[in-house]
Design a protein around this motif. Structure first.
Motif, PDB file in Angstrom:
ATOM      1  N   TRP A   1       0.850  -1.185   0.000  1.00 40.63           N
ATOM      2  CA  TRP A   1       0.000   0.000   0.000  1.00 40.63           C
ATOM      3  C   TRP A   1       0.885   1.233   0.000  1.00 40.63           C
ATOM      4  N   LYS A   2       0.362   2.298  -0.575  1.00 40.26           N
ATOM      5  CA  LYS A   2       1.147   3.533  -0.650  1.00 40.26           C
ATOM      6  C   LYS A   2       0.223   4.730  -0.602  1.00 40.26           C
ATOM      7  N   LEU A   3       0.783   5.823  -0.133  1.00 41.63           N
ATOM      8  CA  LEU A   3       0.056   7.089  -0.066  1.00 41.63           C
ATOM      9  C   LEU A   3       0.244   7.802  -1.394  1.00 41.63           C
ATOM     10  N   VAL A   4      -0.841   7.988  -2.144  1.00 40.59           N
ATOM     11  CA  VAL A   4      -0.792   8.658  -3.434  1.00 40.59           C
ATOM     12  C   VAL A   4      -0.828  10.170  -3.250  1.00 40.59           C
ATOM     13  N   SER A   5      -1.662  10.619  -2.318  1.00 39.57           N
ATOM     14  CA  SER A   5      -1.720  12.017  -1.908  1.00 39.57           C
ATOM     15  C   SER A   5      -2.127  12.023  -0.447  1.00 39.57           C
ATOM     16  N   ASP A   6      -2.249  13.192   0.149  1.00 34.01           N
ATOM     17  CA  ASP A   6      -2.599  13.243   1.571  1.00 34.01           C
ATOM     18  C   ASP A   6      -3.940  12.584   1.861  1.00 34.01           C
ATOM     19  N   THR A   7      -4.811  12.481   0.848  1.00 34.30           N
ATOM     20  CA  THR A   7      -6.144  11.910   1.064  1.00 34.30           C
ATOM     21  C   THR A   7      -6.422  10.710   0.159  1.00 34.30           C
ATOM     22  N   GLU A   8      -5.395  10.102  -0.385  1.00 33.04           N
ATOM     23  CA  GLU A   8      -5.587   8.932  -1.249  1.00 33.04           C
ATOM     24  C   GLU A   8      -4.554   7.856  -0.958  1.00 33.04           C
ATOM     25  N   TRP A   9      -5.058   6.654  -0.704  1.00 33.28           N
ATOM     26  CA  TRP A   9      -4.215   5.484  -0.494  1.00 33.28           C
ATOM     27  C   TRP A   9      -4.525   4.455  -1.574  1.00 33.28           C
ATOM     28  N   GLU A  10      -3.486   3.804  -2.071  1.00 41.15           N
ATOM     29  CA  GLU A  10      -3.686   2.747  -3.056  1.00 41.15           C
ATOM     30  C   GLU A  10      -3.176   1.429  -2.490  1.00 41.15           C
TER      31      GLU A  10
ATOM     32  N   ALA B   1      -9.533   0.451  -8.698  1.00 38.67           N
ATOM     33  CA  ALA B   1      -8.513   1.088  -9.537  1.00 38.67           C
ATOM     34  C   ALA B   1      -7.949   0.158 -10.594  1.00 38.67           C
ATOM     35  N   GLY B   2      -8.362  -1.105 -10.577  1.00 37.73           N
ATOM     36  CA  GLY B   2      -7.853  -2.078 -11.529  1.00 37.73           C
ATOM     37  C   GLY B   2      -8.262  -3.463 -11.089  1.00 37.73           C
ATOM     38  N   PRO B   3      -7.915  -4.479 -11.849  1.00 38.51           N
ATOM     39  CA  PRO B   3      -8.321  -5.850 -11.491  1.00 38.51           C
ATOM     40  C   PRO B   3      -7.718  -6.335 -10.178  1.00 38.51           C
ATOM     41  N   ASN B   4      -6.620  -5.706  -9.741  1.00 38.53           N
ATOM     42  CA  ASN B   4      -5.972  -6.129  -8.499  1.00 38.53           C
ATOM     43  C   ASN B   4      -5.587  -4.942  -7.619  1.00 38.53           C
ATOM     44  N   SER B   5      -6.360  -3.875  -7.668  1.00 36.63           N
ATOM     45  CA  SER B   5      -6.027  -2.732  -6.826  1.00 36.63           C
ATOM     46  C   SER B   5      -7.269  -1.917  -6.502  1.00 36.63           C
ATOM     47  N   ILE B   6      -7.214  -1.262  -5.369  1.00 38.23           N
ATOM     48  CA  ILE B   6      -8.276  -0.343  -4.968  1.00 38.23           C
ATOM     49  C   ILE B   6      -7.643   0.955  -4.506  1.00 38.23           C
ATOM     50  N   ARG B   7      -8.399   2.005  -4.591  1.00 34.73           N
ATOM     51  CA  ARG B   7      -7.954   3.303  -4.102  1.00 34.73           C
ATOM     52  C   ARG B   7      -8.965   3.780  -3.066  1.00 34.73           C
ATOM     53  N   ILE B   8      -8.466   4.165  -1.908  1.00 36.69           N
ATOM     54  CA  ILE B   8      -9.323   4.664  -0.831  1.00 36.69           C
ATOM     55  C   ILE B   8      -9.102   6.159  -0.695  1.00 36.69           C
ATOM     56  N   VAL B   9     -10.179   6.907  -0.849  1.00 40.40           N
ATOM     57  CA  VAL B   9     -10.143   8.361  -0.736  1.00 40.40           C
ATOM     58  C   VAL B   9     -10.713   8.743   0.628  1.00 40.40           C
ATOM     59  N   THR B  10      -9.970   9.509   1.385  1.00 38.33           N
ATOM     60  CA  THR B  10     -10.400   9.901   2.730  1.00 38.33           C
ATOM     61  C   THR B  10     -10.885  11.349   2.748  1.00 38.33           C
ATOM     62  N   ARG B  11     -11.713  11.662   3.725  1.00 34.32           N
ATOM     63  CA  ARG B  11     -12.272  13.013   3.845  1.00 34.32           C
ATOM     64  C   ARG B  11     -11.226  14.024   4.277  1.00 34.32           C
ATOM     65  N   GLN B  12     -10.207  13.533   4.915  1.00 32.30           N
ATOM     66  CA  GLN B  12      -9.112  14.355   5.408  1.00 32.30           C
ATOM     67  C   GLN B  12      -7.883  13.454   5.456  1.00 32.30           C
ATOM     68  N   PRO B  13      -6.700  13.998   5.630  1.00 28.29           N
ATOM     69  CA  PRO B  13      -5.533  13.125   5.791  1.00 28.29           C
ATOM     70  C   PRO B  13      -5.772  12.105   6.909  1.00 28.29           C
ATOM     71  N   SER B  14      -5.467  10.852   6.635  1.00 27.76           N
ATOM     72  CA  SER B  14      -5.738   9.769   7.589  1.00 27.76           C
ATOM     73  C   SER B  14      -4.472   8.943   7.766  1.00 27.76           C
ATOM     74  N   PRO B  15      -3.578   9.381   8.652  1.00 31.58           N
ATOM     75  CA  PRO B  15      -2.254   8.754   8.762  1.00 31.58           C
ATOM     76  C   PRO B  15      -2.268   7.311   9.215  1.00 31.58           C
ATOM     77  N   ILE B  16      -3.280   6.897   9.960  1.00 30.36           N
ATOM     78  CA  ILE B  16      -3.272   5.519  10.468  1.00 30.36           C
ATOM     79  C   ILE B  16      -4.309   4.653   9.748  1.00 30.36           C
ATOM     80  N   LEU B  17      -4.646   5.012   8.529  1.00 24.86           N
ATOM     81  CA  LEU B  17      -5.620   4.211   7.788  1.00 24.86           C
ATOM     82  C   LEU B  17      -5.205   2.746   7.676  1.00 24.86           C
ATOM     83  N   PRO B  18      -3.947   2.408   7.343  1.00 31.11           N
ATOM     84  CA  PRO B  18      -3.587   0.983   7.292  1.00 31.11           C
ATOM     85  C   PRO B  18      -3.797   0.267   8.624  1.00 31.11           C
ATOM     86  N   VAL B  19      -3.519   0.952   9.730  1.00 31.54           N
ATOM     87  CA  VAL B  19      -3.757   0.350  11.047  1.00 31.54           C
ATOM     88  C   VAL B  19      -5.247   0.112  11.241  1.00 31.54           C
TER      89      VAL B  19
END
Length: 504
Positions: free
Chosen positions: A57-66, A116-134
């Motif tokens: 997983w990676k942070l694409v922007s402050d409010t997007e995780w892939e 985001a693709g056959p093997n990926s999703i993108r999660i968009v948050t309402r605000q920066p969410s630093p502990i989303l993976p947790v």
């Protein structure tokens, strides 16, 4: 009769309310879901993160995780895992009818989930969410093709309990046992045990007796009275580790006085005495926490003045354990207008003998300073729902901090309750502090770890200064097994068959 080598029978202290992994965020339900389902991100026993259904997983922007999904994963019915299953599960987990304590706090930052693709999703948050993976390490992924339109009871019957975990359920007998068998579709390391049986034995003495007699192979939370015997007997093994579960009291902040807080004649008081800071301080100082941990619980707990533990991220060294001082407690009560005290009821789980024992000890300590206290022991089935409705003046509360940081406890127990946003689902005391709410919102959206930690520390100081809760101790986690089995102890208190290994 002892189980065959291919089988494992566990005597468990907590039973799941449902096989639905989104229904209740409780220890028994979490234990079961770890066997039947997988999560995007998994949490190991030391609370560190490891890949699950997502390999990265990676942070694409402050409010997007892939998140990149693991290829080749199949459900226990043979169908392939899809990104749509993940999106469906995240949405469903926050919207379960009649859930006594759900998973909405883990997903409240999420605005939407995109395929985001056959093997990926993108999660968009309402605000920066630093502990989303947790947070996502708490959300089990379920199969959309069988769960959509289903109810929680459909999991209990087995129809909807299709998972990607190491086991699949063969029988769910509520309040009694769960039977499981190895899931041949499991994507991970092959599980050692062919079959696993969880027997739910609420009484700690009965759990120890079941192990001693050979009825079970392993138990969690053995009776503290039996620990010395189990440690000395070569037929058994005991493992332990400091835990992440804090025990505290949550005084009521409701304006109206409760029948559980009355004058010395038993008549209702004009106002709720627990809203007075001096009363809460007095009750805190009247408690001898070290005596509770060392004598009442015989070393199976660590006395604490906060809900985080030393060495943890956002632990607050400036918060000291309140001094046991009966003279000061009486003075504070007199200053608050109660020189002769009042009557108070502590509400506690009837299903946990150790909780009842500690509650009785605290009742005696409070009675000594003039607050005549009794204990009302209530079965868990009604205790949870009544607590959520703020029916208790002084509930005894247990909270496992599964994220390993203070934001989880603050958001669940001390931010103003708001069902619409998922705030404060465990705020049984109805505490509300706009300053704290704003500070926690800021902390939870701050990407810089060091800055966020300082904000969380400030939040804990506010809670401590207000005595919004009365921390008592943190549990030490214990497991006992027959000599042919070793168990890797977990700080998160989870009891999982994959952590048990057969040994010569």
């Amino acid at each position: 009769m002892p189980a065959r080598a291919a089988d494992l029978t566990i005597g468990a202290s907590a039973f799941p309310l449902s096989a639905d992994p989104h229904f209740y965020n409780g220890i028994g339900d979490r234990n079961l879901s770890l066997h039947l389902f997988s999560r995007l991100v998994e949490q190991k026993g030391d609370m560190s993160l490891t890949p699950g259904l997502a390999t990265s997983w990676k942070l694409v922007s402050d409010t997007e995780w892939e998140f990149t999904l693991r290829e080749g994963v199949r459900w226990s019915d043979g169908r392939p895992l899809t990104p749509e299953d993940v999106a469906f599960s995240i949405s469903r987990s926050a919207n379960i009818p009649n859930s006594p304590l759900g998973y909405a706090p883990f997903t409240r930052d999420i605005a939407r989930v995109e395929v985001a693709g056959p093997n990926s999703i993108r999660i968009v948050t309402r605000q920066p969410s630093p502990i989303l993976p947790v947070n996502l390490s708490a959300i089990s992924i379920v199969a959309k093709h069988v769960v959509e339109g289903a109810e929680s009871s459909d999991f209990d019957g087995g129809r909807a309990a299709v998972g990607t975990g190491p086991y699949r359920v063969t029988r769910f007998a509520k309040n009694e046992r769960v039977e499981m068998e190895r899931n041949p579709q499991w994507w991970g390391e092959r599980a050692e045990w062919d079959r696993v049986s969880f027997r739910f034995i609420a009484n700690e003495g009965a759990r120890s007796a079941a192990l001693l007699s050979g009825d079970v192979d392993m138990i969690d939370s053995p009776s503290r009275n039996d620990l010395p015997r189990l440690r000395q007997d070569p037929r058994f093994r005991v493992t332990s580790t400091p835990g992440n579960r804090s025990i505290l009291l949550l005084p009521s902040f409701l304006e109206e006085s409760s029948p559980q807080a009355a004058d010395n004649d038993g008549k209702p008081l004009a106002t709720n005495p627990l809203r007075d800071l001096r009363v809460r301080q007095a009750l805190s100082h009247a408690i001898d926490r070290k005596a509770l941990a060392e004598r009442v619980l015989e070393g199976t707990a660590q006395a604490a003045g906060q809900f985080m533990w030393p060495g943890a991220y956002s632990y607050t060294p400036d918060i000291s354990m309140p001094e046991h001082d009966q003279v000061r407690a009486r003075a504070l009560l007199a200053e608050a207008g109660f020189p002769n005290g009042f009557r108070l009821t502590i509400s506690a789980f009837a299903d946990r003998p150790d909780f009842r024992t500690v509650a009785q000890a605290i009742a005696q300590m409070w009675t000594r300073v003039g607050v005549r206290t009794q204990v009302d022991a209530i079965p868990a089935s009604s205790y949870l729902s009544r607590g959520a409705r703020h029916e208790f003046a002084m509930p005894f509360f247990s909270w496992g901090i599964s994220t390993g940081e203070a934001g989880y406890a603050l958001t669940n127990m001390f931010t103003t309750m708001d069902a619409r946003t998922g705030r404060g689902p465990a705020n049984w005391g109805a505490y509300s502090n706009p300053t704290l709410d704003a500070l926690i919102d800021r902390a939870q959206s701050t990407m810089d770890d060091s800055v966020r930690e300082q904000l969380l520390i400030q939040g804990q100081k506010i809670v401590a200064e207000d005595v919004a809760g009365i921390p008592l101790y943190q549990l030490v986690n214990f497991w006992a097994s027959r000599a042919g089995i070793t168990y890797e102890p977990r700080q998160d208190q989870r009891t999982v068959a994959t952590g048990a290994r057969s040994t010569p």
